[in-house]
Write a protein that holds these residues in place. Sequence first.
Motif, short mmCIF file in Angstrom:
data_model
loop_
_atom_site.label_atom_id
_atom_site.label_comp_id
_atom_site.label_asym_id
_atom_site.label_seq_id
_atom_site.Cartn_x
_atom_site.Cartn_y
_atom_site.Cartn_z
N ASP A 145 0.84 -1.19 0.00
CA ASP A 145 0.00 0.00 0.00
C ASP A 145 0.89 1.26 0.00
O ASP A 145 1.77 1.41 0.83
N GLY A 147 0.08 4.11 0.85
CA GLY A 147 -0.16 4.84 2.08
C GLY A 147 0.80 4.42 3.19
O GLY A 147 1.25 5.24 3.99
N LEU A 148 1.15 3.12 3.21
CA LEU A 148 2.08 2.63 4.22
C LEU A 148 3.47 3.24 4.04
O LEU A 148 4.15 3.57 5.02
N ASN A 150 4.05 6.17 2.73
CA ASN A 150 3.94 7.54 3.22
C ASN A 150 3.97 7.59 4.74
O ASN A 150 4.59 8.47 5.34
N LEU A 151 3.28 6.63 5.34
CA LEU A 151 3.24 6.59 6.81
C LEU A 151 4.64 6.49 7.40
O LEU A 151 5.02 7.28 8.27
N VAL A 152 5.42 5.52 6.92
CA VAL A 152 6.74 5.35 7.54
C VAL A 152 7.72 6.45 7.10
O VAL A 152 8.60 6.81 7.85
N ARG A 153 7.49 7.00 5.90
CA ARG A 153 8.30 8.17 5.51
C ARG A 153 8.06 9.31 6.49
O ARG A 153 8.99 10.02 6.86
N SER A 154 6.79 9.48 6.88
CA SER A 154 6.49 10.58 7.81
C SER A 154 7.17 10.35 9.16
O SER A 154 7.33 11.27 9.94
N MET A 155 7.56 9.11 9.43
CA MET A 155 8.31 8.82 10.66
C MET A 155 9.81 8.98 10.42
O MET A 155 10.62 8.69 11.30
#
Lengths: 251, 266
Positions: A145, A147-148, A150-155
């Motif tokens: 996904d 979105g996943l 993007n999620l870990v990039r945001s971390m």
Amino acid sequence: MARLFENSAATLLILTVLLVWQIAVIVSGISEFVLPSPLQIAIRLVEERWLLLSHAGVTAFEVLSGFLTSAVIGIPLALAIFYSPIFERAIYPVLVGMQTIPKIVLAPILVLYLGYGWAPKIVLAFLISFFPIVISTVVGLQSLDKGLVNLVRSMGATEAQIFFKIRLPAALPNIFGGFKVAISLAVIGAVIGEYIAADKGLGYLQLQANSQFDTTLNFAAVVVISSVGIGLYSILNWLESKVSFRRERAT
Amino acid sequence: MSPNKAGGAIGAAVTLANVSKTYATREGLPVQALDAINLEMTPGSFVACVGPSGCGKSTMLSLLAGLIPSSEGEIRIDGEVVCKAHPKVGVVFQSDLLLYWRTVLGNVLLPLEIKKQRTEASHDQVLELLKQVGLEGFADKYPSELSGGMRQRVALSRALIQEPGLLLMDEPFAALDALTREKLIVDLEAMWLRLGNTVLFITHGIDEAVFLADRVVVMSPRPGKIVLDLKIEISRPRKWGSAHEDPLFLGYVRQIRKIFEAQGVL
């Protein structure tokens, strides 16, 4: 509980088929070299266990060597296809296209080049199991996904972290799916190779049995070939349960 | 975890100065998603952003999360210019994005592992946080064993474990059923009152925006511009049950609806 019932139902079905077979052979009085009974095959399996085992060892070695070569070359290639657009555009379509070539037709040519030893069998097992591994690994890597990511990039995740924390675990069910298809195909590749030209292996033993009208030994060899396939498949299954969380449980 | 027992200490100051974003489409044509956005968020404030689909709300969130660069202008979090993922930012997306092969505990620990901040105490911190979001006893469950609302609570915990100065929420309740959504809205307010993060909450729901926020920023259709910056002066903690009878609440909602009607969105 449901699973237990399912398994015992399957066992019951197999036992019923064997029983009907056994009775049909006895009642019809058909001769052993046309159709041996399950019991005759079982007795032969025990009697010839050392012969069968030594040939099984050869075949299993060819299967495993071909399969492992596929995995060792296939997975890095899948990574290259996934991470490099050039690889994806140049190699991936070719691979998918080659998937449609029946690799078995290459067997006589391989014998021509590689001789009668185990080399052409391993190459055939490799060729036949290579494509499912590459393709299912690429599909697995692509399945993540967005979105996943993007999620870990945001971390603040690095590319390596994205790979090891999410992309690889998410791809494992696909990779193991490819492995399981590949190992079954590798058995076919090795045995076909033995049919073409060999002086050992279960495929060779079958041809020997045929030439001597020894149908019972032929059937016994079939049982052992199946067991080799099932055994290797089970090892993969076990390995998967150790490293991968199955998607079925996630539905 | 008790980042904020003292009150309002962890909220970050956020500034968007003249921020624009232009995308290139597949055909190479430029599309402007955001047009000269100016927004200041004071530390610990709860800002909701409403606007029609495709108005660039999510683009704004991606910019703040450091996922994409802005075309023009400058974004600062506590004075630092944002050009990549900022350590003070935590994000909750519309989809919970939980890793199905990790337990609830493992999912919430993920950001700490990525930031290499996982310590011996992390385990207890997660358990404490799960208790606060109403998931006590669920640490060892897998996401597949949870309901949609519970999964979104895990996603919220995963953002909060990072003790984010700025919590970004991108339509976090849009995929939930009405009752679950209402419960989460109420719990989010309580949680935020306790923690004091600065929050940017992006939503389609005018009612949840007015209920939750100190300020509601209304955006125009693409290219997104701020057309109204509305201060919500309803005392806290607010009451969801009676909000829809409160003339003040209804007045704010009407004011925002009027703008959407004028723009042809509603």
